[in-house]
Design an enzyme around this catalytic site. Structure first.
Site, short mmCIF file in Angstrom:
data_model
loop_
_atom_site.label_atom_id
_atom_site.label_comp_id
_atom_site.label_asym_id
_atom_site.label_seq_id
_atom_site.Cartn_x
_atom_site.Cartn_y
_atom_site.Cartn_z
N SER A 142 -5.75 46.04 47.20
CA SER A 142 -5.46 45.26 48.40
C SER A 142 -4.34 44.24 48.20
CB SER A 142 -6.72 44.54 48.89
OG SER A 142 -7.29 43.75 47.86
N ASP A 154 -7.46 34.17 51.71
CA ASP A 154 -8.86 34.45 52.00
C ASP A 154 -9.67 34.41 50.69
OD1 ASP A 154 -8.27 36.83 50.70
OD2 ASP A 154 -8.34 38.08 52.49
N HIS A 158 -7.30 36.95 48.17
CA HIS A 158 -5.87 37.27 48.21
C HIS A 158 -4.98 36.04 48.35
CE1 HIS A 158 -8.17 40.76 49.79
NE2 HIS A 158 -7.44 41.37 48.88
#
Length: 369
Positions: A39, A332, A335
């Protein structure tokens, strides 16, 4: 008039073929970038996975992206893959699943000439890493997708043309965080393997995939080491004092050492490869320990989320987000913000020996193959 038009068309194809033979247009440092990972560099592949729990195609993700809309990036704006592409004079490598969805199996021209991203939120080196997320594209599958891309390039450029094109391109590998988190969260894995055994297995499994890529003409690699995962808001939230999880940080460092040792061994086996290892552990640690030097004021809490450290609830449409994202290291639970990603790429592209080994990304791009 017709002959002038024919001449113009003929001239266009001459110029096009010359540029194609050169491999890069003016401003490009490499012809293409192929991205493998999780991600941290996903630019939208998970949007096309119907049952995946790891998605970012909803607000408030993308609030600072040029379109002001969520794109599938786990960020308030651009991520590291975007900034690296900019440095190299290329468009961001698009998500593979988007290209397949839009183009199907037949192409009048290859959509992969400037690269493609296979990165997928929740992905790991090991195939089972995505089980808790229902669906992602593990590294083995990402490499399989690359083999299909390579076949497409051969069809459009010829075997020799594809070989030269790919050999000059960069292969960016950003993976391993989910494997470490999986180890941390699994008592069974911790019973089966000591931390050192586990990270050695991660490195050897990655090596197998790198050899597959090498068999299909990959020669220049960028490896992004693991950051101090234990300092993410998700991990700090589990401590009453919001301290970093030092066990997880030690495993991150342990893996980075195993990765470096594996790469040195691989270079001795495959003399024609070149690589740049990026020490994101040191870079992010510097952000956390000396935030003001980089323009940050918040290193513990997430910008977007709910609850303690904004880390009880992920960044969802119901979540709150900070007014100035530039102040935060983390967007978040896991990340970095766009600002943190941008600074990181700035540091490693023209990197000092503190952050890159054995060369920086700019030097790697210039390596003649």
């Amino acid at each position: 008039m017709a002959s002038n038009c024919a001449c113009a068309v003929s001239g266009f194809w001459v110029v096009f073929l010359v540029l194609l033979r050169l491999g890069c247009s003016e401003g490009q440092r490499v012809p293409a970038v192929f991205v493998f990972g999780d991600s941290l560099v996903d630019v939208g592949n998970n949007n096309y996975l119907p049952v995946s729990l790891v998605k970012a195609d909803f607000p408030h993700n993308g609030i600072d992206f040029p379109t002001k809309k969520p794109t599938g990036r786990f960020s308030n704006g651009k991520n590291s893959a975007d900034f690296l592409a900019e440095k190299l004079g290329l468009p961001t490598s698009p998500p593979y699943l988007a290209l397949i969805s839009n183009y199907g199996d037949s192409y009048s021209s290859s959509p992969f000439l400037t690269g493609v991203s296979f990165a997928s939120g929740g992905a790991g080196i090991f195939d089972g890493t995505d089980e808790r997320y229902q669906q992602s594209i593990p590294l083995t599958k990402q490499v399989e997708y690359y083999l299909a891309v390579h076949e497409n390039l051969v069809q459009h450029l010829g075997s020799s043309g594809a070989k030269k094109h790919v050999a000059k391109s960069l292969f960016v590998v950003v993976i391993g965080t989910n494997d470490i988190l999986g180890y941390s969260g699994s008592s069974n894995l911790r019973k089966q393997h000591t931390p050192q055994q586990y990270v050695n297995l991660m490195a050897s499994s990655l090596k197998d995939q790198l050899k597959r890529l090498h068999n299909y003409d990959a020669r220049k690699f960028v490896f992004v080491g693991l950051p101090p995962i234990g300092c993410c808001p998700s991990q700090r939230n589990q401590d009453k004092t919001a301290a970093c999880n030092e066990d997880i940080n030690s495993w991150s460092r342990m893996y980075n050492m195993a990765l470096l040792a594996m790469l040195k061994g691989l270079k001795s086996e495959l003399n024609d490869i070149s690589y740049s290892y990026l020490d994101t552990y040191t870079a992010v640690q510097n952000f956390v320990q000396n935030p003001s030097a980089y323009g940050f004021t918040e290193v513990k809490a997430a910008c977007c989320g709910l609850g303690n450290l904004n880390a009880k609830v992920p960044c969802l449409p119901i979540s709150q987000y900070c007014p100035n994202r530039r102040d935060h290291v983390f967007w978040d639970l896991y990340h970095p913000t766009e600002a943190a990603a941008h600074i990181l790429i700035d540091k490693v592209f023209h990197g000092s020996p503190e952050y890159t080994y054995p060369m920086d990304v700019q030097q790697l791009a210039a390596v003649d193959v």
